[in-house]
Design a protein around this motif. Structure first.
Motif, PDB file in Angstrom:
ATOM      1  N   GLU A 113       0.732  -1.192   0.029  1.00  0.00           N
ATOM      2  CA  GLU A 113       0.160   0.003  -0.011  1.00  0.00           C
ATOM      3  C   GLU A 113       0.897   1.258  -0.089  1.00  0.00           C
ATOM      4  OE1 GLU A 113      -3.616  -1.460   2.607  1.00  0.00           O
ATOM      5  OE2 GLU A 113      -3.705   0.640   2.223  1.00  0.00           O
ATOM      6  N   GLY A 114       1.962   1.474   0.632  1.00  0.00           N
ATOM      7  CA  GLY A 114       2.646   2.307   0.859  1.00  0.00           C
ATOM      8  C   GLY A 114       3.998   2.225  -0.206  1.00  0.00           C
ATOM      9  N   GLY A 115       3.985   1.243  -0.895  1.00  0.00           N
ATOM     10  CA  GLY A 115       5.028   1.055  -1.695  1.00  0.00           C
ATOM     11  C   GLY A 115       5.411   1.920  -2.821  1.00  0.00           C
ATOM     12  N   PRO A 116       6.488   1.748  -3.701  1.00  0.00           N
ATOM     13  CA  PRO A 116       6.988   2.741  -4.839  1.00  0.00           C
ATOM     14  C   PRO A 116       5.691   2.950  -5.836  1.00  0.00           C
ATOM     15  CG  PRO A 116       8.931   1.202  -4.103  1.00  0.00           C
ATOM     16  CD  PRO A 116       7.397   0.732  -3.393  1.00  0.00           C
ATOM     17  N   ILE A 117       5.052   1.715  -6.366  1.00  0.00           N
ATOM     18  CA  ILE A 117       3.982   1.728  -7.300  1.00  0.00           C
ATOM     19  C   ILE A 117       3.066   2.523  -7.112  1.00  0.00           C
ATOM     20  CG2 ILE A 117       2.544   0.410  -8.917  1.00  0.00           C
ATOM     21  CD1 ILE A 117       5.745  -0.130  -9.406  1.00  0.00           C
ATOM     22  N   GLU A 175       3.002   4.970  -4.858  1.00  0.00           N
ATOM     23  CA  GLU A 175       3.333   6.555  -4.835  1.00  0.00           C
ATOM     24  C   GLU A 175       3.590   7.018  -6.322  1.00  0.00           C
ATOM     25  OE1 GLU A 175       7.150   5.626  -2.758  1.00  0.00           O
ATOM     26  OE2 GLU A 175       6.350   5.438  -0.851  1.00  0.00           O
ATOM     27  N   ILE A 176       4.079   5.961  -7.197  1.00  0.00           N
ATOM     28  CA  ILE A 176       4.414   6.660  -8.591  1.00  0.00           C
ATOM     29  C   ILE A 176       3.030   6.992  -9.168  1.00  0.00           C
ATOM     30  CG2 ILE A 176       4.951   6.109 -10.844  1.00  0.00           C
ATOM     31  CD1 ILE A 176       7.320   4.334  -9.614  1.00  0.00           C
ATOM     32  N   GLN A 211       1.819  10.166  -7.620  1.00  0.00           N
ATOM     33  CA  GLN A 211       2.553  11.442  -7.998  1.00  0.00           C
ATOM     34  C   GLN A 211       2.015  11.732  -9.570  1.00  0.00           C
ATOM     35  OE1 GLN A 211       6.634  10.257  -7.804  1.00  0.00           O
ATOM     36  NE2 GLN A 211       6.600  10.493  -5.640  1.00  0.00           N
ATOM     37  N   GLU A 235      -6.017   7.606  -3.894  1.00  0.00           N
ATOM     38  CA  GLU A 235      -5.456   6.929  -2.739  1.00  0.00           C
ATOM     39  C   GLU A 235      -4.807   5.475  -2.965  1.00  0.00           C
ATOM     40  OE1 GLU A 235      -9.361   4.975  -0.783  1.00  0.00           O
ATOM     41  OE2 GLU A 235      -9.112   7.106  -0.272  1.00  0.00           O
TER      42      GLU A 235
END
Lengths: 302, 288, 468
Positions: free
Chosen positions: A140-144, A146-147, A150, A156
């Motif tokens: 859930e809070g991983g890079p994918i 986040e990307i 962004q 969410e």
């Protein structure tokens, strides 16, 4: 002269047995004996409760009855096959297309060596590490997440591993990534082996490249396609590392990614040898039947 | 040249359009293959604090620090690397040598159970290893071989798939006359095998050695059931243990470094040998 | 001819191996288990004799089995003469200490320990387990076997342990009343809240004021709503409150071979489902990276539940930018009392380092100076009643993580109240499976019945002897 030679050959032939010894001995000890023992175990109640051994008590077919009374085994079979198909279909399509491009001299693709190297790369990656990597990337809070956030595509975090189809898709996608390079190269080699005069003849007749592909390339590739399909199916039935590590052995959500081997592993892990044995026997039969079906299917048309 | 051009324009889609399409798809697919490893690399160079702040595509400077953190932890990954290396190398050596021998027996000699053996080996090729896992585990524990590499290495001697590949290769690369000639020179059968056949089979052996090495290196199921002692564990088991995060006290930088450590050596070796490997796969297909 | 001979040979070989396989599998387990017990007891006798002898006669390798690094770090910091060699080895004098650490997830630690304990009698002296650590969740499983050595056999007397909290002894006393393990810590839990969030949302970060907002489950859920409106999660995960409910149950997980889900645990499900649906908390697994994000201000989490070891050992106190690092946590009792974990040290039957084991146990669990140091350096709550009460009254003691608060009085009061009469040997497997199964319910993947079925299924796979 001829007679002498034949006599000699016969005396040489005992070496055939000698050279077979290592294979036979090792196979007997490490494969055949375990196979029979596994079958034998399936008729016993035999597990460990804490540090106390229960059994082995002969229970006949009770373990099989327990397994079949429960619909789970079919659900896990279905999960396994669904995830295999979800990976296999794109794998075979992409591989066919790429293989056709690589082997098409008129395209004159540059950097073939680079592309082949890159697409084969995931095949060599430890499935455990690959799954672990995907787990961290898609948490859930991983890079994918986040990307994607962004980029503004989602507002969410998306719970990739909490939804049936996204989890299955991830498993299938990983299997696809790991195997399509291998398949591409196999198919490409097969296509290179096709007599070029066939293509030339088709070209003279004014066939489009699509027509050539479907009318000439594909039928001639059948043996290799079948080989790919059988090996992939067998590999698919053995699917374990990726879903096991991705879901930490739970097969979540609601066991929709639990494969047959993960289920077997659960029994082996809790030292429940009776149920584990019964499950192994069933797996053996399922694999055997499926292989037989594919073999029959491929032989009939030849 | 000109004639080819005109010829091609007649086809369904222009050659240029097809070429552009091919490049676009290839680049996309390559991106899919490489992206994960790039993210892994970037994250391995970032500290846990930086990782909690979100993803950036630019590597940071904590690679060494993360690595030192992993080394100071309890996960013996260097040891695991050597364990994996040892098991994989031994398996590859045994598997290729003995599979060649088995194939040689079937290929060169003519004896009664030859046909039966060949059919038998082909038939058992499809039995998944997991099916025999239970009996195998019991056998291993009866033989007191738990926490031992022997049950991971020795079974490689009987590898139906490798056997099949070797057999196919021999059909095209090993003329029987060569064996006859050696016999006339007075070479013993075993010596002929070692000094003439094995060198001749080098390309096939190399390809299969690589495959066996990789599959042994990546194997998780069997080692996880046999190896319990931290000193003996191979890399995949240690990687799976990363899921219990209290191990690293939530330092994701260290988690990424550990994964990278288990992946990148293989990638480097692969890049050096890539031409060879890709050819080897193709070779198997033509014959298989 | 040859063909016949060979095929005959083959069939006999196959038959023989099958028979061997069957025969041995039939006898082996029974034989092994009946052998193990007497062997273990003779060795116990031997090792008590050894205990009296000088340490020079003992083994040169001390094998310790654990599931994390906590005990190791305590030994490194506080045991006199312990030298760290690398991540998994150390030295005490000329004895090498070997740490065998397996994570506890999915019963992996227990399975590994079981396998090695069962082999203990046959293992070479240097490979024998000397000490192993256990948790309350499955303490009974080991305490009630002959694989653990009675503490008295090490030469440790009741008088040595007089200062310890009674509950820490109750857990590791077997059905015959023999004490089988010792702990250096007490694990009464508290509610740990972010002081900044408390100030912003509740208007005060004073523990007494905050306690008013979390005094029982009704006010707790009401506060969760307030937190949500202010943009904060009440807890990081629904699993955070699990222990608080599960420690206040009225019966054991397993009664007469049947799995029983207690009413209070069902209340956890009900309360948590509401909170998850209202997005006041999440469904992360405990110890996952996502769950631990709340240790940093950006995680926007109001509170965690935990005992003393959790505050210091787990909340990233040594990482820059964490709330713990800035000393911005506070502690208060919370809705209900609970305990979490606690590590007990057991001596394994057959150890060849009995006197070293005895010394480690005495130093770490009874030496008031060392234990006081542990409290001061690591903010752990130690198993020493007079020492803890003295420190609770000591105004100079302050927890840095908790912003200068002295939480010891709170822990002391909690420790006296801990009641562990409802523990069973199956607790770990049940607790873990229950949380895993309910995660599916919280996330809306199934209804309550479906989740319960999944739970029963998972537990019965882990413990084939149970039904529901």
């Amino acid at each position: 002269m001829a007679k002498v030679k034949r006599g000699k050959v016969v005396s040489y032939n005992k070496w055939g047995y000698i050279f077979l010894i290592p294979f036979i001995v090792v196979y007997l000890i490490f494969q055949l004996v375990p196979l029979f023992r596994t079958f034998y175990y399936s008729f016993f109640e035999n597990y460990r409760s804490g540090l106390t051994q229960i059994g082995p008590n002969f229970v006949g077919l009770q373990n099989f009855i327990t397994i079949f009374k429960n619909p789970d085994i079919w659900i896990y079979t279905e999960n396994t096959l669904i995830m295999w198909i979800m990976g296999f279909i794109p794998q075979i399509i992409v591989s066919l297309v790429l293989g056709a491009w690589f082997s098409d001299p008129s395209l004159r693709l540059k950097g073939q060596r680079f592309f082949k190297t890159v697409i084969y790369l995931p095949n060599l990656i430890m499935a455990a590490a690959f799954a672990m990597l995907f787990f961290t990337l898609f948490s859930e809070g991983g890079p994918i997440n986040e990307i994607l956030m962004q980029l503004g595509w989602i507002s969410e975090p998306y719970k990739f591993l909490s939804n049936e189809w996204s989890t299955r898709s991830l498993v299938a996608f990983m299997n696809f990534l790991m195997w399509f390079g291998n398949t591409t190269i196999l198919l490409m080699a097969g296509m290179m082996g096709i007599d070029t005069s066939l293509f030339e003849a088709a070209e003279v007749d004014g066939a489009t490249s699509t027509q050539v592909f479907f009318k000439i390339t594909l039928p001639l590739l059948r043996p290799i396609l079948i080989y790919v399909m059988i090996t992939s199916l067998i590999g698919g039935l053995q699917m374990f590392d990726v879903p096991q590590i991705l879901t930490n052995g739970t097969g979540d959500p609601m066991r929709s990614t639990m494969t047959l081997i993960m289920y077997l592993n659960k029994h082996l892990f809790s030292k429940n040898y009776g149920m584990g044995g019964a499950l192994s026997v069933i797996l053996f039969i399922i694999t055997g039947l499926l292989s037989l079906v594919v073999f029959k299917f491929s032989n009939k048309k030849d | 040249m000109l004639s080819i051009e005109t010829n091609e324009t007649k086809k369904g889609m222009g050659i240029h359009a097809r070429r552009i399409l091919a490049y676009v798809v290839l680049i996309l697919v390559s991106f899919l293959c490489l992206f994960w490893f790039y993210v892994l690399f970037v994250n391995a160079t970032r500290s846990h604090g930086e990782l909690t702040k979100g993803f950036t595509p630019i590597p940071s400077t904590y690679l060494l620090k993360n690595w030192q953190g992993v080394m100071a932890g309890t996960l013996p990954i260097v040891r695991g690397m050597f364990n994996s290396l040892f098991v994989a190398l031994c398996s590859a050596a045994l598997c290729t040598y003995f599979s060649t021998m088995t194939a040689y027996a079937i290929h060169v000699y003519d004896f009664k159970i030859k046909k039966f053996m060949f059919t038998f080996i082909m038939a058992v090729m499809t039995i998944p290893t997991q099916v025999t896992a239970l009996g195998f585990l019991q056998l291993v524990s009866d033989m007191k071989l738990e926490d031992n590499f022997i049950p991971l290495i020795v079974p490689a001697i009987a590898a139906p798939v490798t056997f099949f590949y070797m057999k196919q290769y021999m059909e095209s690369a090993l003329p029987l006359s060569l064996v006859e000639a050696a016999r006339i020179d007075g070479s013993g059968e075993f010596r002929t095998f070692n000094t003439i056949v094995v060198p001749l089979m080098k390309p096939a052996i190399a390809v299969q050695a690589i495959f066996t090495f990789v599959s042994s290196w990546n194997n998780y199921f069997t080692p996880a059931l046999i190896l319990h002692n931290d000193k003996m564990k191979t890399l995949p088991i240690l990687i799976a243990q990363l899921r219990s995060a209290d191990f690293l006290k939530f330092d994701m930088g260290q988690v990424y470094v550990t994964i990278a450590f288990s992946i990148f050596p293989v990638i480097v070796v692969y890049l050096i040998l890539s031409k060879f490997i890709v050819q080897g796969v193709a070779m198997g297909s033509v014959k298989g | 001819m040859k063909k016949k001979v060979l095929s005959a040979l083959l069939t006999t070989a196959m038959l023989a191996s099958m028979l061997v396989g069957c025969g041995s599998s039939n006898d082996a387990p029974a034989a092994a288990s009946s052998e193990a017990a007497p062997a273990a007891s003779t060795e116990a006798a031997a090792s008590t004799e050894v205990a009296a002898e000088p340490a020079a006669e003992e083994g040169k390798v001390l094998n310790i089995y654990a599931w994390n690094e906590e005990f190791k770090s305590r030994l490194i910091a506080h045991y006199p003469g312990y030298e760290e060699v690398d991540g998994t080895t150390g030295k005490i004098g000329d004895v090498t200490v070997k740490w065998n650490i397996t994570p506890s997830n999915d019963n992996a630690y227990q399975n590994n320990l079981d396998a090695n304990l069962l082999k203990q009698a046959d293992a070479a002296a240097d490979d024998k387990i000397d000490m192993f650590l256990i948790e309350a969740d499955y303490a009974l499983k080991y305490v009630d076997t002959d694989y653990t050595m009675p503490i008295a056999d090490l030469g440790i007397t009741d008088a040595d342990l007089a200062n310890q909290y009674q509950y820490t002894k109750d857990i590791v006393t077997d059905s015959k009343g023999v004490l089988k393990g010792v702990s250096w810590q007490g694990c009464p839990g508290v509610l740990i809240y972010s002081r900044d969030v408390a100030k912003e949302v509740l208007g005060s970060d004073d523990p007494a004021e905050v306690q008013k907002a979390v005094a029982d489950w009704d006010t707790f859920t009401a506060t969760a709503e307030t937190m949500k409106k202010a943009g904060y999660f009440m807890t990081s995960s629904a699993n955070d409150t699990y222990r608080v409910y599960s420690n206040n149950v009225s019966g054991k997980w397993v009664q007469d071979g049947k799995i029983v889900v207690d009413d209070n645990i069902m209340k956890w499900v009900e309360d948590s489902k509401k909170m998850v649906d209202a997005k006041e908390t999440n469904t992360y697994d405990l110890w996952s990276d996502d769950w631990s994000k709340g240790f940093y201000p950006d995680g926007k989490v109001f509170c965690y539940f935990g005992p003393a070891w959790f505050v210091d050992f787990s909340m990233a106190a040594d990482t820059d930018g964490s709330i713990a690092n800035a000393g911005k946590w506070g502690a208060t009792e919370g809705p209900q009392g609970f305990f979490w974990g606690g590590t007990w040290v057991c001596a394994a039957q057959g150890t060849d380092n009995a006197s070293l084991v005895k010394d480690i146990i005495l130093k770490m669990t009874t030496d008031t100076d060392i234990m006081t140091d542990i409290v001061k350096d690591d903010n752990d709550f130690v198993n020493n009643v007079p020492a803890m009460e003295a420190m609770a009254a000591d105004t100079s003691y302050a927890s840095k993580v908790l912003g200068g608060q002295n939480p010891l009085a709170m822990y002391c009061a909690g420790a006296e109240k801990i009641d562990l009469s409802n523990l069973s040997a199956y607790d770990q497997g049940c607790n873990e499976s229950f949380q895993n199964a309910m995660k599916n319910y919280f996330e809306g993947k199934t209804d309550l019945d479906g989740a319960l079925d999944l739970f029963y299924k998972a537990v019965e796979e882990k413990y084939p002897e149970l039904t529901h």
